[in-house]
Structure formats: C-alpha cells, structure tokens
Motif scaffolding. Structure first.
Motif, PDB file in Angstrom:
ATOM      1  N   LYS A 212       0.829  -1.206   0.000  1.00  0.00           N
ATOM      2  CA  LYS A 212       0.000   0.000   0.000  1.00  0.00           C
ATOM      3  C   LYS A 212       0.864   1.257   0.000  1.00  0.00           C
ATOM      4  CE  LYS A 212      -4.010  -2.035   2.367  1.00  0.00           C
ATOM      5  NZ  LYS A 212      -4.821  -2.037   3.595  1.00  0.00           N
ATOM      6  N   SER A 215       2.332   1.818  -3.440  1.00  0.00           N
ATOM      7  CA  SER A 215       1.379   2.409  -4.371  1.00  0.00           C
ATOM      8  C   SER A 215       1.118   3.868  -4.020  1.00  0.00           C
ATOM      9  CB  SER A 215       0.064   1.618  -4.373  1.00  0.00           C
ATOM     10  OG  SER A 215      -0.589   1.713  -3.122  1.00  0.00           O
ATOM     11  N   HIS A 291      -6.800   7.038  -0.478  1.00  0.00           N
ATOM     12  CA  HIS A 291      -5.943   5.937  -0.909  1.00  0.00           C
ATOM     13  C   HIS A 291      -4.987   5.508   0.186  1.00  0.00           C
ATOM     14  CE1 HIS A 291      -3.983   3.509  -4.052  1.00  0.00           C
ATOM     15  NE2 HIS A 291      -2.886   3.756  -3.360  1.00  0.00           N
ATOM     16  N   GLN A 346     -11.713   3.818  -2.355  1.00  0.00           N
ATOM     17  CA  GLN A 346     -10.269   3.687  -2.150  1.00  0.00           C
ATOM     18  C   GLN A 346      -9.774   2.291  -2.510  1.00  0.00           C
ATOM     19  OE1 GLN A 346     -12.547   4.458   0.154  1.00  0.00           O
ATOM     20  NE2 GLN A 346     -11.884   4.012   2.251  1.00  0.00           N
ATOM     21  N   ARG A 350      -7.332   1.426  -5.681  1.00  0.00           N
ATOM     22  CA  ARG A 350      -6.078   0.679  -5.566  1.00  0.00           C
ATOM     23  C   ARG A 350      -5.963  -0.368  -6.679  1.00  0.00           C
ATOM     24  NH1 ARG A 350      -7.034   0.679   0.275  1.00  0.00           N
ATOM     25  NH2 ARG A 350      -5.568   2.130   1.233  1.00  0.00           N
ATOM     26  N   ASN A 354      -3.171  -0.337  -9.541  1.00  0.00           N
ATOM     27  CA  ASN A 354      -2.258  -1.476  -9.670  1.00  0.00           C
ATOM     28  C   ASN A 354      -2.233  -2.015 -11.104  1.00  0.00           C
ATOM     29  OD1 ASN A 354      -2.163  -4.801  -9.390  1.00  0.00           O
ATOM     30  ND2 ASN A 354      -0.605  -3.735  -8.204  1.00  0.00           N
TER      31      ASN A 354
END
Length: 459
Positions: A212, A215, A291, A346, A350, A354
């Motif tokens: 996380k 990212s 995020h 959120q 993600r 990704n």
C-alpha cells in the motif's frame, strides 16, 4: 474354565486399549497405573505394587508412573537411565526386549525411597509406601513393550503363565500408547504450524502495508503534478482578478458604470473559476487521503469513469516523476451510461492503479527491448452491460505466458526482479474485487501481443 479365562483376558485387553486410546495430554498418563492395577487384579495376577515406565532414549530419562495399593496413582517421577542400578539393568533388558527380575529386601526398598526424596522426586517415604508398611521382601518384575516396561511387584516371583498375562497386558498397552504418541506428535506439529501461520500472517500484513505504501509513493509524484495544474489556475486568475478590481475602481471614479459592471461580471467569472480549480485541488488531496488510509468497508456512490481517468493520469505522472525517459500513449474509451456505482472507492482505486501501473511497467520493458517501431500504449475503458460494469486495462506489451497465467493471482507470485515487487498487487486486487465487491477479475492475453485485465462489478 479355559474359555472363561480367555474371555476375561480379552475383555481386560480391550479395556486397556480403549482407556489408553482416549488419552490426550501428559496429565492423562496419571490414569495409567489405576488402569494397570484393575486389569492385573482382573487377570488374577498376585501383586501388591505395579506401575509403568516409559523410556526416553533421546534424553536418557525414564518416566515412572506407580500405583498405590488401593489402585490410585501413587507417584510420577523421572530418573536418569544410569541413575540407579535397577533403572540401568531394566533399561539394558528393555533394549533386548527381555523380562528383568530383581529382588529387594526391606532395607533396599527404603533406601530407594530415600534416594527419591533426596532428588526431590517424592515428598516422603510414606507417600512412596502408599500409607502401607514397607514390604519385608519385594520381587520386581519388568516386562518389556515397545516404549518401556510394565512393572509388577509381588511377594513371590510370578510364574511363566502369570508373566504371559502381564506380557499380553503390556502389548495391548503398547499398541494403544503408540496411538497416544502419534496424537501428541500431531498436536505438537499442529501447534508449530499454527505458530508458523501466525508469523506468516504477521509478515503478510507487513507486506500488504508495504504494498500500500509503495502504491501511495507512486501516487505522490502524480498527485504533485496533478495538483499543480489547478493551483496554477488559482494563482493566475487571482492575479488577473486583482488587476480587474483596480480597473473597476478606476471606471467607477470616472463614472463609467456600464464598463464597471462588465468588469465586475468578468471578476465574478474569474472567482467562479478560482472556486472550481480550488475544489479540484481539494478533490485530488481527498483522493490521496482516501488511498492512504485503511478502507472502512463502506460503499459510496462513485463516478467510475472519473475514478478510472484520475488514476490513469496519476499513475502516468507518478512513473514520469521517477523516470523522465518513460513515455507511453494513453487511450480512454468511457461509456457515459456507466454513471454512478456503489463501491468502496479507495479499494477499487487501488485495483485500478495497480493494473495501470503494471501495464505501464510491461510496455516500458518492451520498449527497452524493441526501441524501434514500437509505441507503448495503455488503454482504459469502461462499459455497462445489463446489471454489470466492466473496467478494462489493456496494454500492448509482451502478453502473459500460460505457465505464468496459472499463478498470476497467487499471493507473493511476481515476475518482476527481486526488490521491485512483493507479488501482492494482483492478489490483493483479486480479493478486493471478488470478496469485497462480489465481482470478477479476469485476464485475456496473447503472447507477444497484449494483456487485458477486466474488473467486473455488479451494479
């Protein structure tokens, strides 16, 4: 009479097997000696002391379990194999699976008890004697089985027939005790596995957090670029507005009210634009905060097209910030009928980030391999079909080989070089889409041509 004796013997052996097979902990071993006492009595063996000892060859120890004359547990203690003459000789006979017989006088019996007290194995002689007088003479008979020996103490030496009965009891005990050992090994293995699993879960949690944060790092550079645009508009329009205020004041002083009204209208338009771009900057910051924080699991009505478009640009600018040489063509095809969909923004953000980041990575790798006549392209599209929404991320990279395709959603599987990926991105994405939203995450690919990941969400 013979048949009756056989029936009594078989019933006794069955009870032993059943009782021992029910043992689950070390404390259950305390039930051994009362059991042996009862069954020796049932078999008609003359005795007044009995017990079982288990040999631990690895630790060179013998675990003793003795019974009192009333059949209750008398003592449980542990001795070194070579700590006393009787344990040394009995163990030597056990290794050869032979019966060991020894004779003690009253003085030898009491001396052994004193040794146990001095070693802290028992509290006093009375405990060891079970509240009875010390025997004037004691014959100790040790009958071997796989894990140790069964001990029978009697006034006179047992006959061969009586020893055979003890041997049958010992063999039945051995078979059942082997199951107990298997159970304890399984329990120990289970505890070890649970401990290992706990450690793995902790490690996985750390890796997920690392994923996380990675990212989020990719987003930060893109957000810095994205937020600069609305801030530039805010700064520019505020400067122009300041000049307009000065002009409006001049026109008012001259009495040109119509010109002043026109300037005021322009000023209002500028303030509206400042407000718009200020909100745009606020939305970008809000998206970054969403995020970065853990998902609250609450679904919100979200503009899928805006979400996909925003993360496409953020991913692109984030990679550009890290590698100035990176470049790729971005294509979008958004179905306007998709509209607002209830999702956890959120989490789906993600997933989209990704997939897009992976797509940019593979086209960049292909560009390095084929610098001429290749245009890296990443396409993001949305489509509504029935009661489902499809979000697709497609790249014109090298595709995914079949042997990799079978493992692509497995945790910790990655094709990236060491240090460049944890192998959790697609695994987390798959869980978010399937478990968190009841959707699907599919992949379509052709080796050397393209790869297309599609998020399917129910409306």
């Amino acid at each position: 009479e013979a048949r009756t004796q056989i029936a009594v013997k078989e019933a006794s052996l069955d009870r032993v097997r059943a009782e021992i097979a029910s043992m689950r902990t070390a404390e259950d071993l305390q039930r051994i000696t009362p059991l042996v006492w009862r069954e020796l009595t049932a078999l008609g063996v003359p005795f007044f002391r009995c017990g079982v000892f288990i040999v631990d060859d690895e630790k060179q120890k013998i675990h003793f379990y003795l019974s009192a004359p009333d059949g209750k547990p008398l003592a449980a203690f542990e001795l070194d194999i070579n700590g006393a003459e009787v344990t040394k000789n009995a163990t030597a006979h056990w290794r050869e699976q032979k019966v060991y017989i020894s004779h003690w006088s009253k003085e030898e019996f009491l001396q052994f008890a004193e040794n146990l007290i001095s070693q802290g194995q028992i509290q006093n002689v009375n405990t060891y004697q079970g509240g009875q007088e010390a025997p004037e003479s004691l014959t100790l008979q040790f009958v071997p089985f796989a894990q140790g020996m069964m001990y029978v103490g009697s006034a006179q030496e047992l006959s061969d027939e009586q020893l055979d009965l003890v041997k049958s009891l010992a063999d039945a005990f051995s078979t059942a005790y082997a199951r107990y050992e298997d159970f304890t090994k399984l329990e120990s293995a289970k505890q070890q596995i649970e401990l290992t699993l706990k450690d793995l879960r902790a490690t996985q949690t750390q890796l997920i957090q690392s994923e996380k944060m990675a990212s989020l790092g990719e987003l930060t550079a893109g957000i810095a670029h994205e937020i600069q645009n609305p801030l530039n508009f805010v700064n520019n329009f505020s400067e122009v507005s300041t000049e307009l205020v000065d002009e409006m004041n001049e026109e008012i002083q001259k009495g040109n009210l119509e010109d002043a009204k026109q300037i005021a209208a322009d000023l209002k338009d500028n303030l509206s634009k400042i407000n718009h771009h200020g909100k745009r900057a606020g939305d970008i910051v809000k998206g970054m905060l969403q995020h970065s924080r853990s998902s609250n699991g609450i679904k919100e009505s979200t503009d899928i097209n805006a979400l996909a478009d925003e993360y496409l640009r953020l991913a692109y600018h984030g990679l550009r910030a890290k590698d100035k040489s990176f470049n790729a063509t971005m294509k979008t095809d958004f179905d306007e009928s998709v509209g607002m969909v209830n999702i956890i923004p959120q989490d789906i953000g993600r997933v989209i980030l990704n997939l897009i980041t992976n797509a940019f990575y593979v086209v960049d790798e292909k560009k390095k391999q084929q610098p001429e006549d290749y245009e890296p392209t990443v396409s993001v599209s949305t489509k509504k079909k029935g009661n489902k929404v499809f979000i697709s991320v497609k790249d014109n990279g090298n595709g995914i080989p079949q042997q990799v395709l079978d493992k692509i959603f497995q945790p910790f599987f990655t094709t990236k070089p060491t240090g460049q990926g944890t192998g959790l991105g697609l695994s987390m994405s798959y869980d978010i889409v399937t478990k968190g939203h009841g959707g699907e995450l599919t992949v379509d690919t052709q080796s050397g041509e393209y790869a297309e990941f599609t998020i399917v969400l129910p409306i």
